[in-house]
Scaffold this active site. Sequence first.
Site, PDB file in Angstrom:
ATOM      1  N   SER A 147      -1.839 -49.391 -56.547  1.00 21.30           N
ATOM      2  CA  SER A 147      -1.282 -49.085 -57.883  1.00 21.30           C
ATOM      3  C   SER A 147      -1.292 -47.583 -58.165  1.00 21.30           C
ATOM      4  O   SER A 147      -0.333 -47.040 -58.744  1.00 21.30           O
ATOM      5  CB  SER A 147      -2.015 -49.854 -58.981  1.00 21.30           C
ATOM      6  OG  SER A 147      -3.409 -49.657 -58.899  1.00 21.30           O
ATOM      7  N   HIS A 181     -12.855 -54.927 -48.879  1.00 17.09           N
ATOM      8  CA  HIS A 181     -12.224 -53.750 -49.498  1.00 17.09           C
ATOM      9  C   HIS A 181     -11.759 -52.797 -48.409  1.00 17.09           C
ATOM     10  O   HIS A 181     -12.367 -52.728 -47.333  1.00 17.09           O
ATOM     11  CB  HIS A 181     -13.207 -53.035 -50.431  1.00 17.09           C
ATOM     12  CG  HIS A 181     -12.518 -52.149 -51.412  1.00 17.09           C
ATOM     13  ND1 HIS A 181     -12.180 -50.851 -51.121  1.00 17.09           N
ATOM     14  CD2 HIS A 181     -12.073 -52.389 -52.666  1.00 17.09           C
ATOM     15  CE1 HIS A 181     -11.559 -50.332 -52.171  1.00 17.09           C
ATOM     16  NE2 HIS A 181     -11.477 -51.229 -53.118  1.00 17.09           N
ATOM     17  N   ASP A 231     -12.890 -57.905 -58.387  1.00 14.74           N
ATOM     18  CA  ASP A 231     -12.180 -59.111 -58.828  1.00 14.74           C
ATOM     19  C   ASP A 231     -12.994 -60.387 -58.658  1.00 14.74           C
ATOM     20  O   ASP A 231     -12.632 -61.424 -59.215  1.00 14.74           O
ATOM     21  CB  ASP A 231     -10.854 -59.236 -58.067  1.00 14.74           C
ATOM     22  CG  ASP A 231      -9.941 -58.066 -58.346  1.00 14.74           C
ATOM     23  OD1 ASP A 231      -9.750 -57.757 -59.527  1.00 14.74           O
ATOM     24  OD2 ASP A 231      -9.465 -57.432 -57.388  1.00 14.74           O
ATOM     25  N   HIS A 275      -4.284 -56.946 -53.960  1.00 17.10           N
ATOM     26  CA  HIS A 275      -4.744 -55.887 -54.879  1.00 17.10           C
ATOM     27  C   HIS A 275      -5.151 -56.543 -56.203  1.00 17.10           C
ATOM     28  O   HIS A 275      -6.026 -57.384 -56.236  1.00 17.10           O
ATOM     29  CB  HIS A 275      -3.606 -54.854 -55.004  1.00 17.10           C
ATOM     30  CG  HIS A 275      -3.964 -53.578 -55.714  1.00 17.10           C
ATOM     31  ND1 HIS A 275      -5.246 -53.124 -55.854  1.00 17.10           N
ATOM     32  CD2 HIS A 275      -3.184 -52.651 -56.350  1.00 17.10           C
ATOM     33  CE1 HIS A 275      -5.243 -51.968 -56.531  1.00 17.10           C
ATOM     34  NE2 HIS A 275      -4.001 -51.669 -56.849  1.00 17.10           N
ATOM     35  N   ARG A 317     -18.546 -52.107 -59.613  1.00 20.25           N
ATOM     36  CA  ARG A 317     -17.820 -52.747 -60.719  1.00 20.25           C
ATOM     37  C   ARG A 317     -18.160 -54.234 -60.765  1.00 20.25           C
ATOM     38  O   ARG A 317     -18.160 -54.856 -61.825  1.00 20.25           O
ATOM     39  CB  ARG A 317     -16.302 -52.542 -60.554  1.00 20.25           C
ATOM     40  CG  ARG A 317     -15.884 -51.072 -60.532  1.00 20.25           C
ATOM     41  CD  ARG A 317     -14.424 -50.907 -60.148  1.00 20.25           C
ATOM     42  NE  ARG A 317     -14.135 -51.439 -58.836  1.00 20.25           N
ATOM     43  CZ  ARG A 317     -12.914 -51.534 -58.299  1.00 20.25           C
ATOM     44  NH1 ARG A 317     -11.858 -51.122 -59.003  1.00 20.25           N
ATOM     45  NH2 ARG A 317     -12.732 -52.018 -57.088  1.00 20.25           N
TER      46      ARG A 317
END
Length: 464
Positions: free
Chosen positions: A271, A347, A402, A301, A356
Amino acid sequence: MSVIRKVAFQILLQNKNILPAAFCTRNSSTSTDLKSVLAEKIPEKQKEVVELRKQHGNTKVGDVTVDMMYGGMRGIKGLVTETSVLDPEEGIRFRGYSIPECQKLLPKGKGGTEPLPEGLFWLLLTGDIPSQAQVDAVTQEWNSRAALPNHVITLLSNFPSNLHPMSQFSSAITALNLESKFAKGYHDGINKNLFWEYTYEDSMDLIAKLPTLAAIIYRNITDGGTPCPIDTAKDWSWNYASMMGFDNAEFVELMRLYLTIHSDHEGGNVSAHATHLVGSALSDPYLSFAAGMNGLAGPLHGLANQEVLTWLTKLQKSLGGEVSDDKLRDFIWNTLKSGQVVPGYGHAVLRKTDPRYTCQREFALKHLPNDPLFKLVSQVYKVVPDILIEQGKAKNPWPNVDAHSGVLLQYYGLTEMNYYTVMFGVSRALGVLASLVWDRAFGLPLERPKSFDTPGLKKLVGSK
Ligand code: AMX
């Protein structure tokens, strides 16, 4: 040194144990006008880059291998992005600050403990931790720019409710470019030295409008209702939650955290890179950001947050509520053996658990420790890494951002999993648009790497 600067310097010195070295000697402005603070910094940074290029323009920073060219350019050092840097072991740092440092240092919402994304945006743009007054000024500015033009509201209301929310999101952002001050300025022949200012104005407008736009999409796929108007006394996250129909204070706190941590992940992710690439053609910020959002909508993604929930739902359906570790292992192996990935794990850069993920886990431990889905996610976390290591393919067996976000959203009643990537996108605007402003301030040119065909590459490397 002025009195204000002396005090600021003393505060910085007192805090130097928690501040990265590069930031310890910085003076921050007390002005609450973000654009003028930025305008002060730009010439200094431009000079720094000119100097660097003068001294080291021909210095090599890495080599490119044939594997890198076929392998998604992993590890090629080919981009400059000022807003954040991703360390494979430690995770993301926003302008040098880790997520726990941001949680500690950035101003909070009223009565809350999580950072306001407005403050993170200030940090990404300027490199400075803002004061409460500076963050409040950004909130006010965004609230004053939030209104959507009628044609975009009409466009959104005409989308079929089964059009994927990310398609609705990206189309509406593209259509918003009728508002672009950059596109108009370019057409009118503005000097290129002013490009960053027009990009800044568009970025502020776009970020301000995103919660309203995203809330309309949410209502479009849920009850078809009209979001309430912006409350100008409230922050960006509060308004976004409220327009979607959520008034739980704890959920607003989650939104503040969520919108802060998803904002930026250095420059090479799809992105960010897509926004930067399209922006390099001097496409306006709306078109550039829409390109980034089309990339975020991919399952490898940003769509992975939706995929995780779909996968967990399948898991629950096939194994029931309480799951033994052994049954869970079988389910994961079946996923792998059927040629699918375990969503939320792995990743391209990270080689440890994503911070995160960790901060969302900490939020869950504080607010929903007994939630069955959270318990399942914790159990998955215990089991998946060993399986991925045993399979021996994934370079990083640990969870990414995620793997956790959907569970938190489900707990508070935001159960429409195909909407999750839109929320990721609202947050991602902060990072990629801050970067686009700097791209224009540095006058970065059209991006155009050299490509080869396989015969040409074979010739280049002397392959027979
Ligand atoms: N499950 C199963 N296999 C995995 C895997 C996972 N979670 N992660 C990587 N692998 C596999 C790859 O598919 C690849 O297989 P192949 O050799 O057969 O093609 C092999 O392991 C090597 O891949 P890698 O070098 O470790 O990863 P990458 O840099 O090529 O891809 C990523 C990174 C994120 C796309 C990958 O780990 C993945 O598909 N993860 C699941 C999807 C996901 O969670 N995406 C979200 C990432 C975070 C984000 O952007 N929001």
